[in-house]
Design a protein around this motif. Structure first.
Motif, PDB file in Angstrom:
ATOM      1  N   ILE B  42       0.849  -1.196   0.000  1.00  0.00           N
ATOM      2  CA  ILE B  42       0.000   0.000   0.000  1.00  0.00           C
ATOM      3  C   ILE B  42       0.883   1.243   0.000  1.00  0.00           C
ATOM      4  O   ILE B  42       0.701   2.158  -0.813  1.00  0.00           O
ATOM      5  CB  ILE B  42      -0.927   0.008   1.236  1.00  0.00           C
ATOM      6  CG1 ILE B  42      -1.848  -1.224   1.195  1.00  0.00           C
ATOM      7  CG2 ILE B  42      -1.734   1.295   1.317  1.00  0.00           C
ATOM      8  CD1 ILE B  42      -2.702  -1.395   2.441  1.00  0.00           C
ATOM      9  N   ALA B  43       1.867   1.266   0.908  1.00  0.00           N
ATOM     10  CA  ALA B  43       2.744   2.429   1.015  1.00  0.00           C
ATOM     11  C   ALA B  43       3.558   2.628  -0.271  1.00  0.00           C
ATOM     12  O   ALA B  43       3.665   3.742  -0.788  1.00  0.00           O
ATOM     13  CB  ALA B  43       3.674   2.260   2.210  1.00  0.00           C
ATOM     14  N   LEU B  44       4.105   1.539  -0.801  1.00  0.00           N
ATOM     15  CA  LEU B  44       4.945   1.659  -1.999  1.00  0.00           C
ATOM     16  C   LEU B  44       4.129   2.074  -3.221  1.00  0.00           C
ATOM     17  O   LEU B  44       4.546   2.948  -4.000  1.00  0.00           O
ATOM     18  CB  LEU B  44       5.648   0.327  -2.285  1.00  0.00           C
ATOM     19  CG  LEU B  44       6.867   0.022  -1.421  1.00  0.00           C
ATOM     20  CD1 LEU B  44       7.308  -1.419  -1.622  1.00  0.00           C
ATOM     21  CD2 LEU B  44       8.025   0.963  -1.759  1.00  0.00           C
ATOM     22  N   LEU B  45       2.961   1.461  -3.417  1.00  0.00           N
ATOM     23  CA  LEU B  45       2.137   1.810  -4.575  1.00  0.00           C
ATOM     24  C   LEU B  45       1.685   3.268  -4.488  1.00  0.00           C
ATOM     25  O   LEU B  45       1.697   3.996  -5.492  1.00  0.00           O
ATOM     26  CB  LEU B  45       0.925   0.879  -4.682  1.00  0.00           C
ATOM     27  CG  LEU B  45       1.235  -0.554  -5.140  1.00  0.00           C
ATOM     28  CD1 LEU B  45       0.025  -1.457  -4.943  1.00  0.00           C
ATOM     29  CD2 LEU B  45       1.682  -0.566  -6.598  1.00  0.00           C
ATOM     30  N   ALA B  46       1.310   3.711  -3.277  1.00  0.00           N
ATOM     31  CA  ALA B  46       0.877   5.100  -3.112  1.00  0.00           C
ATOM     32  C   ALA B  46       2.026   6.057  -3.421  1.00  0.00           C
ATOM     33  O   ALA B  46       1.841   7.078  -4.097  1.00  0.00           O
ATOM     34  CB  ALA B  46       0.356   5.327  -1.698  1.00  0.00           C
ATOM     35  N   ALA B  47       3.222   5.714  -2.947  1.00  0.00           N
ATOM     36  CA  ALA B  47       4.384   6.562  -3.225  1.00  0.00           C
ATOM     37  C   ALA B  47       4.662   6.604  -4.730  1.00  0.00           C
ATOM     38  O   ALA B  47       4.991   7.658  -5.280  1.00  0.00           O
ATOM     39  CB  ALA B  47       5.600   6.039  -2.462  1.00  0.00           C
TER      40      ALA B  47
END
Lengths: 192, 103
Positions: B42-47
């Motif tokens: 979630i964090a990586l895709l959002a970034a």
């Protein structure tokens, strides 16, 4: 073009493929691109772990079978398999059918896309640079289940954007790892 | 530098998958690690969404990709399939650029 096809054949996990290409394409280093792709692929280890009891037969599985099973371990095949009882034939069939179907279609789609892109002059005219973030948000969307995951996504994106002028291209995305580490601690504390 | 990244990345991604089948179960059976692996994408895709929409090289920018992203979010809210979401985003950016309304 062959590089793109190799990724679909070899890596076969969409988010990681997009991340690798996206970071290389925007001037990020090869190392950063690989690290980001692998961090995104780490969830497949956990999928494999939970799939053991769903897909594996009681008999000792052959090495070849396990190696094939590993390559097909992705979001979709896992999601289809775990809807059925553990160790049931339905779970096994769902896993293999979904995995093989997606593997074939994914690679066909990649081939068509790679051939098409090779014929393009400026991908920006067709808005293909806007297709990249759209692909990422489409992968992200089903994971945004509640307020805390949405907050995590917003903070991760904001931190990464804020770091763009400061860090070398590609690196800002990795700040998401730190954000995730902090978020995990917060979630653990709230549960306790 | 592209081929090495492609090959090392593919090999690594495969080994991560295989890893989950061959290691003893208790190694990954750690609630903290499981929570982290669940939220890391979630964090990586959002970034990635943020950086790939709002930056060019080392500059924070706003161009037709922002409109493309907005269109993609609308499409997702309407439960459009993956391919449609991407086509909508690309078409929105292409039309705005073609009409000279955005960079």
């Amino acid at each position: 073009m062959w590089q793109t096809q190799f990724l679909s054949l070899g890596m076969f996990t969409g988010a990681s493929q997009f991340a690798l290409v996206g970071i290389l394409g925007t001037g990020g280093g090869a190392l950063v691109a690989v690290v980001t792709a692998l961090l995104l692929g780490a969830r497949n280890s956990l999928y494999a772990l939970s799939l053991r009891s769903f897909v594996t037969t009681p008999r000792r599985p052959s090495i070849v079978r396990t190696m094939g099973q590993a390559q097909l371990t992705i979001d979709e095949s896992t999601a289809m398999a775990i809807r059925y009882p553990q160790g049931s034939p339905q779970a096994r069939h769902a896993f293999w059918a979904t995995g093989i179907a997606i593997y074939v279609l994914w690679n066909l789609g990649t081939l068509i896309g790679a051939l098409g892109a090779a014929a393009l002059d400026d991908p920006r005219t067709l808005g293909l640079d806007a297709a990249v973030p759209a692909g990422f948000i489409a992968l992200l969307w089903p994971r945004l289940r509640d307020r805390s995951t949405i907050a995590l996504a917003v903070v991760s994106a904001a931190v990464a954007i804020a770091l763009v002028p400061v860090l070398r291209p590609g690196l800002p995305v990795l700040s998401a790892v730190l954000v995730a580490l902090v978020a995990e601690r917060l979630m653990a504390r709230r549960r306790a | 530098m592209i081929w090495p990244a492609v090959i090392v990345g593919s090999l690594g991604a495969y080994l991560l998958k295989l890893f989950g089948y061959v290691i003893p179960e208790r190694v990954l059976d750690n609630p903290r690690l499981q929570r982290l692996t669940a939220i890391l994408p979630i964090a990586l895709l959002a970034a990635l969404v943020g950086v790939q929409t709002f930056s060019t090289g080392s500059a924070v920018t706003i161009d037709a990709r922002v409109a493309g992203l907005a269109a993609a979010i609308v499409a997702l809210a309407l439960r459009a399939p993956f391919l449609v979401v991407i086509l909508v985003a690309a078409a929105t950016a292409a039309v705005l650029r073609g009409a000279g309304l955005a960079l």
